[in-house]
Design an enzyme around this catalytic site. Structure first.
Site, mmCIF file in Angstrom:
data_model
loop_
_atom_site.group_PDB
_atom_site.id
_atom_site.type_symbol
_atom_site.label_atom_id
_atom_site.label_comp_id
_atom_site.label_asym_id
_atom_site.label_seq_id
_atom_site.Cartn_x
_atom_site.Cartn_y
_atom_site.Cartn_z
ATOM 1 N N LYS A 1 0.844 -1.201 0.000
ATOM 2 C CA LYS A 1 0.000 0.000 0.000
ATOM 3 C C LYS A 1 0.877 1.248 0.000
ATOM 4 C CE LYS A 1 0.859 1.223 4.483
ATOM 5 N NZ LYS A 1 1.485 2.512 4.925
ATOM 6 N N ASP B 1 -2.591 -1.283 10.396
ATOM 7 C CA ASP B 1 -2.855 -1.327 8.955
ATOM 8 C C ASP B 1 -3.566 -2.595 8.509
ATOM 9 O OD1 ASP B 1 -1.647 1.121 8.597
ATOM 10 O OD2 ASP B 1 0.266 0.305 7.908
#
Length: 312
Positions: free
Chosen positions: A17, A153
């Site tokens: 990401k 996350d």
């Protein structure tokens, strides 16, 4: 995240990401920080192969993918209980009461200590895979509760689309976006410690607002997104590591649409106009800077549904 089923085995591709926006709002009583961030997945994948075993044991074999050559610029490779995959599977087994064996082979491409979320993505993939192979049939919401215990996350990777994340990062608001952007990422020879970077963050400045960046993202206004990207942790990372300032100056010299650090570093990225432009920028970076360079694209919101195919 993509899943390929081969009889009883699962192959899962877990993406990295990028943070296009990251604001640190406050310090929390639990020692973490209150954040607001806009994250997108990119086409840099680790691969997990999960195979049920009859011995009731969970095992992990982890290695850098074949052909990567020298791996010193990719970071340390956590093994055993230090790897989030093992922690995720142990926690799921404990929470579900299921005592079933699982063999996991993890092929790493995503650098560690890089702000790219590789370990978190691997943990989310392991939870998804074990949920299917152990036939738990847990909902995404229930898996997210386990994921939030592992890292801020991890819950993001269950949604498979761009999202605004708040709280410690575990409060997820998926957004609709079909943005597919060519990006060049460089991970310098040294990683960064997330706690060390957060320790240096300056909270005295007025908070930046996410709405303009979010509006550009939803409207696929690439040049405006590039101008509005923001990372509160970047000045702190510059104080911790000389590499971040060097990469910032290097990207200032390059003809990219916009650039910044991802997460708490140490990876740095730039938006490019096309695949050809990305190839040219990556070639220049490889010639000028030590480290590992990747050419990727952002993954649009249409990959929000996990793809599954059956193979013999």
């Amino acid at each position: 995240m993509y899943v390929l089923r081969r009889r009883t085995r699962l192959d899962i591709w877990a993406p990295a990401k990028l943070n296009l926006y990251l604001e640190v709002l406050d310090r929390r009583a639990d020692g973490f920080h209150e954040i607001e961030t806009l994250m997108v997945s990119v086409s840099l994948f680790d691969r997990l192969r999960l195979t049920p075993s009859d011995d009731g044991k969970i095992s992990l074999r982890c290695r850098w993918v074949s052909g990567y050559g020298e791996t010193s610029d990719l970071g340390d490779l956590p093994t055993g209980s230090d790897n989030l995959v093992m922690r995720a599977l142990d926690r799921l087994s404990e929470a579900s009461g299921v005592q079933r064996g699982l063999q996991v082979e993890l092929q790493k491409r995503i650098p560690t200590s890089a702000g790219l979320g590789g370990g978190s993505s691997d943990a989310a993939a392991a939870l998804i895979g074990a949920n299917r192979l152990w036939q738990l049939n847990w909902s995404r919401e229930r898996l997210t509760e386990i994921a939030a215990e592992l890292g801020s996350d991890v819950p993001y990777f269950f949604f498979g689309k761009p999202a605004v994340c708040r709280g410690r990062g575990e409060q997820i608001e998926p957004i609709e976006s079909e943005l597919k952007q060519h990006v060049v990422i460089i991970r310098p020879p040294e990683g960064l410690s997330t706690p060390a970077v957060y320790k240096q963050v300056d909270l005295s400045s007025p908070s930046n607002q996410i709405q303009p960046t979010l509006a550009c993202m939803q409207g696929r206004q690439v040049r405006d997104i590039s101008r509005r990207m923001f990372n509160r942790l970047q000045p702190a990372a510059i104080r911790v590591s000389p590499w971040i300032g060097r990469l910032q100056r290097e990207f200032d010299r390059l003809d990219v649409l916009g650039h910044q650090m991802s997460g708490s570093g140490s990876s740095y990225f730039g938006f490019c106009r096309s695949a050809r432009h990305a190839r040219r920028i990556s070639s220049m970076l490889r010639a000028r800077c030590p480290g590992r360079v990747f050419e990727v694209t952002t993954l649009p919101g249409s990959q929000r549904c996990i793809v599954e195919a059956s193979k013999n």
